[in-house]
Design a protein around this motif. Sequence first.
Motif, PDB file in Angstrom:
ATOM      1  N   THR A  84       0.694  -1.121   0.061  1.00 10.35           N
ATOM      2  CA  THR A  84       0.045  -0.139  -0.162  1.00 10.35           C
ATOM      3  C   THR A  84       0.934   1.344   0.021  1.00 10.35           C
ATOM      4  O   THR A  84       0.631   2.208  -0.492  1.00 10.35           O
ATOM      5  N   HIS A  85       2.135   1.102   0.497  1.00  5.26           N
ATOM      6  CA  HIS A  85       2.855   2.362   0.584  1.00  5.26           C
ATOM      7  C   HIS A  85       3.400   2.877  -0.848  1.00  5.26           C
ATOM      8  O   HIS A  85       3.448   3.890  -1.152  1.00  5.26           O
ATOM      9  N   ASP A 113       0.230   4.226  -2.471  1.00  5.05           N
ATOM     10  CA  ASP A 113       0.079   5.725  -2.080  1.00  5.05           C
ATOM     11  C   ASP A 113       0.872   6.499  -2.716  1.00  5.05           C
ATOM     12  O   ASP A 113       0.395   7.717  -3.195  1.00  5.05           O
TER      13      ASP A 113
END
Length: 94
Positions: A4-5, A8
């Motif tokens: 997810t990082h 993002d």
Amino acid sequence: MDLTHILDRLSEPTVLLFGGLLVGVLFGALAQQSRFCLRAAALEFSRRRPADRLPIWLLAFSSALIATQVLARFGEIDTGETRQLASPKAFPVL
């Protein structure tokens, strides 16, 4: 594995593009180095003269098969949604 990082910072298509590029370059380099060729391996097998291409292909195939089974066993991939394994009734007739 939590990515997810990365998502993002970058869009999903960009991550997929770079992931595919990385896998393609790695596979291409390793295939070139090992002379990986399905056709040549099949010819070696049919002529009953295994040489250097058949063992490389069998190693790659068995590694992919085992990795898929391990990922499915631990719930990392859902084979119920896989088109090749789904029943014919699962998809509407067009």
